[in-house]
Design a protein around this motif. Structure first.
Motif, PDB file in Angstrom:
ATOM      1  N   ALA A  87       6.946 111.665  68.536  1.00  0.00           N
ATOM      2  CA  ALA A  87       7.862 110.574  69.018  1.00  0.00           C
ATOM      3  C   ALA A  87       8.974 110.334  68.007  1.00  0.00           C
ATOM      4  N   ASN A  88       9.019 111.352  66.737  1.00  0.00           N
ATOM      5  CA  ASN A  88      10.614 111.289  65.836  1.00  0.00           C
ATOM      6  C   ASN A  88      10.743 110.046  65.764  1.00  0.00           C
ATOM      7  N   LEU A  89      10.113 109.018  65.543  1.00  0.00           N
ATOM      8  CA  LEU A  89      10.181 107.608  64.919  1.00  0.00           C
ATOM      9  C   LEU A  89      10.972 107.505  64.053  1.00  0.00           C
ATOM     10  N   TYR A  90      12.490 106.870  63.819  1.00  0.00           N
ATOM     11  CA  TYR A  90      13.222 106.282  62.612  1.00  0.00           C
ATOM     12  C   TYR A  90      13.218 105.054  62.730  1.00  0.00           C
ATOM     13  N   VAL A  91      14.141 104.927  61.469  1.00  0.00           N
ATOM     14  CA  VAL A  91      14.559 103.332  61.747  1.00  0.00           C
ATOM     15  C   VAL A  91      15.868 103.004  61.643  1.00  0.00           C
ATOM     16  N   SER A  92      16.094 102.931  63.144  1.00  0.00           N
ATOM     17  CA  SER A  92      16.756 102.945  63.936  1.00  0.00           C
ATOM     18  C   SER A  92      18.348 101.498  63.681  1.00  0.00           C
ATOM     19  N   GLU A  93      17.280  99.977  62.974  1.00  0.00           N
ATOM     20  CA  GLU A  93      18.063  98.822  62.813  1.00  0.00           C
ATOM     21  C   GLU A  93      17.495  98.693  61.670  1.00  0.00           C
ATOM     22  N   ILE A  94      18.199  98.215  60.123  1.00  0.00           N
ATOM     23  CA  ILE A  94      17.444  97.007  60.028  1.00  0.00           C
ATOM     24  C   ILE A  94      18.759  95.503  58.908  1.00  0.00           C
ATOM     25  N   ALA A  95      18.366  94.542  59.033  1.00  0.00           N
ATOM     26  CA  ALA A  95      19.169  93.646  58.895  1.00  0.00           C
ATOM     27  C   ALA A  95      18.985  92.750  58.668  1.00  0.00           C
ATOM     28  N   VAL A  96      19.328  92.101  56.679  1.00  0.00           N
ATOM     29  CA  VAL A  96      19.080  91.069  56.518  1.00  0.00           C
ATOM     30  C   VAL A  96      19.705  90.482  56.603  1.00  0.00           C
ATOM     31  N   ASP A  97      19.718  89.377  57.019  1.00  0.00           N
ATOM     32  CA  ASP A  97      20.142  87.626  56.574  1.00  0.00           C
ATOM     33  C   ASP A  97      19.563  86.888  56.131  1.00  0.00           C
ATOM     34  N   SER A  98      20.936  85.551  55.732  1.00  0.00           N
ATOM     35  CA  SER A  98      20.072  85.135  54.390  1.00  0.00           C
ATOM     36  C   SER A  98      19.582  83.582  54.948  1.00  0.00           C
ATOM     37  N   GLY A  99      18.838  83.219  54.057  1.00  0.00           N
ATOM     38  CA  GLY A  99      17.621  82.634  54.868  1.00  0.00           C
ATOM     39  C   GLY A  99      18.047  80.923  53.904  1.00  0.00           C
ATOM     40  N   ARG A 100      17.431  79.564  54.236  1.00  0.00           N
ATOM     41  CA  ARG A 100      17.453  78.772  53.613  1.00  0.00           C
ATOM     42  C   ARG A 100      17.508  78.745  51.828  1.00  0.00           C
ATOM     43  N   ILE A 101      18.608  77.776  51.930  1.00  0.00           N
ATOM     44  CA  ILE A 101      18.581  77.931  50.128  1.00  0.00           C
ATOM     45  C   ILE A 101      17.926  76.769  49.639  1.00  0.00           C
ATOM     46  N   LEU A 102      16.908  76.524  48.671  1.00  0.00           N
ATOM     47  CA  LEU A 102      16.611  75.636  47.788  1.00  0.00           C
ATOM     48  C   LEU A 102      17.682  75.396  46.596  1.00  0.00           C
ATOM     49  N   LYS A 103      17.988  74.021  46.638  1.00  0.00           N
ATOM     50  CA  LYS A 103      18.483  73.562  45.393  1.00  0.00           C
ATOM     51  C   LYS A 103      17.784  72.775  44.394  1.00  0.00           C
ATOM     52  N   ARG A 104      17.941  73.284  43.234  1.00  0.00           N
ATOM     53  CA  ARG A 104      17.214  73.074  42.194  1.00  0.00           C
ATOM     54  C   ARG A 104      18.337  72.061  41.341  1.00  0.00           C
ATOM     55  N   LEU A 105      17.928  71.665  40.115  1.00  0.00           N
ATOM     56  CA  LEU A 105      19.021  71.168  38.968  1.00  0.00           C
ATOM     57  C   LEU A 105      18.271  71.657  37.637  1.00  0.00           C
ATOM     58  N   ARG A 106      18.931  72.744  37.059  1.00  0.00           N
ATOM     59  CA  ARG A 106      18.465  72.809  35.592  1.00  0.00           C
ATOM     60  C   ARG A 106      19.601  71.926  34.369  1.00  0.00           C
ATOM     61  N   PRO A 107      18.755  71.589  33.705  1.00  0.00           N
ATOM     62  CA  PRO A 107      19.436  70.822  32.445  1.00  0.00           C
ATOM     63  C   PRO A 107      20.007  71.623  32.077  1.00  0.00           C
ATOM     64  N   ALA A 108      21.731  71.142  31.206  1.00  0.00           N
ATOM     65  CA  ALA A 108      22.622  71.343  30.447  1.00  0.00           C
ATOM     66  C   ALA A 108      22.877  70.744  29.609  1.00  0.00           C
ATOM     67  N   PRO A 109      23.323  71.573  28.437  1.00  0.00           N
ATOM     68  CA  PRO A 109      24.532  70.469  27.369  1.00  0.00           C
ATOM     69  C   PRO A 109      25.181  69.473  27.798  1.00  0.00           C
ATOM     70  N   GLN A 110      24.793  68.660  26.470  1.00  0.00           N
ATOM     71  CA  GLN A 110      25.238  66.947  26.732  1.00  0.00           C
ATOM     72  C   GLN A 110      25.620  66.129  27.612  1.00  0.00           C
ATOM     73  N   GLY A 111      24.471  66.087  28.405  1.00  0.00           N
ATOM     74  CA  GLY A 111      23.993  65.824  29.551  1.00  0.00           C
ATOM     75  C   GLY A 111      24.057  65.667  30.971  1.00  0.00           C
ATOM     76  N   ARG A 112      25.028  67.064  30.927  1.00  0.00           N
ATOM     77  CA  ARG A 112      25.115  67.617  32.265  1.00  0.00           C
ATOM     78  C   ARG A 112      24.178  68.810  33.088  1.00  0.00           C
ATOM     79  N   ALA A 113      24.119  68.951  33.991  1.00  0.00           N
ATOM     80  CA  ALA A 113      22.607  69.568  34.654  1.00  0.00           C
ATOM     81  C   ALA A 113      23.392  70.583  35.430  1.00  0.00           C
ATOM     82  N   HIS A 114      23.282  72.443  35.803  1.00  0.00           N
ATOM     83  CA  HIS A 114      23.597  72.469  36.752  1.00  0.00           C
ATOM     84  C   HIS A 114      22.759  73.060  37.406  1.00  0.00           C
ATOM     85  N   ARG A 115      23.010  73.129  38.669  1.00  0.00           N
ATOM     86  CA  ARG A 115      22.535  73.516  40.059  1.00  0.00           C
ATOM     87  C   ARG A 115      22.493  74.908  40.187  1.00  0.00           C
ATOM     88  N   ILE A 116      21.200  75.689  40.261  1.00  0.00           N
ATOM     89  CA  ILE A 116      20.392  76.111  41.231  1.00  0.00           C
ATOM     90  C   ILE A 116      19.856  76.493  42.395  1.00  0.00           C
TER      91      ILE A 116
END
Length: 139
Positions: A87-116
């Motif tokens: 059959a001579n198979l080959y990878v004709s198309e491969i696509a990578v799309d962004s999925g959902r993003i889980l948003k988390r908070l990480r403690p930062a100096p002086q009482g602030r928070a950074h988003r991960i």
């Protein structure tokens, strides 16, 4: 159902019989890292792509290897009695799309928070067979 709708549905059904693909959803890897692996195998012959993925040091390559094997199995299911070597198979198309993003908070100096942002992605892989014309076989 109207005739036009039925004819259109039958055309789509026929097209799906010759479409061989596999999807991988919500992979917990950033799309940027996955695209490096996807670009590596795009357009390559299936056996070569499997070898490249097997010996790659990237973590994402394991998942793409499994996805490629799934696409090959889907091809086998729709083409019973045909050998993969012919059959001579080959990878004709491969696509990578962004999925959902889980948003988390990480403690930062002086009482602030950074988003991960924990990113995920969706990968779609299609395989096709290269049609070898009779003229090139004779030469």
């Amino acid at each position: 159902m109207g005739a036009r709708k039925r004819i259109r549905a039958e055309k789509i059904k026929e097209a799906k019989k010759t479409d061989y693909f596999a999807r991988l959803c919500n992979v917990p890897t950033s799309p940027r890292k996955m695209r490096l692996v996807a670009d590596m195998i795009r357009g390559k012959e299936v056996n070569l792509a499997l070898d490249m993925l097997k010996f790659s040091s990237k973590e994402a390559s394991r998942r793409v290897e499994k996805l490629l094997l799934s696409a090959i199995a889907n091809w086998k299911e729709k083409n019973e009695g045909v050998r993969i070597e012919d059959a001579n198979l080959y990878v004709s198309e491969i696509a990578v799309d962004s999925g959902r993003i889980l948003k988390r908070l990480r403690p930062a100096p002086q009482g602030r928070a950074h988003r991960i942002r924990k990113r995920s992605n969706h990968v779609t892989l299609r395989v096709a067979s290269k049609v070898v014309s009779s003229e090139t076989q004779e030469n």
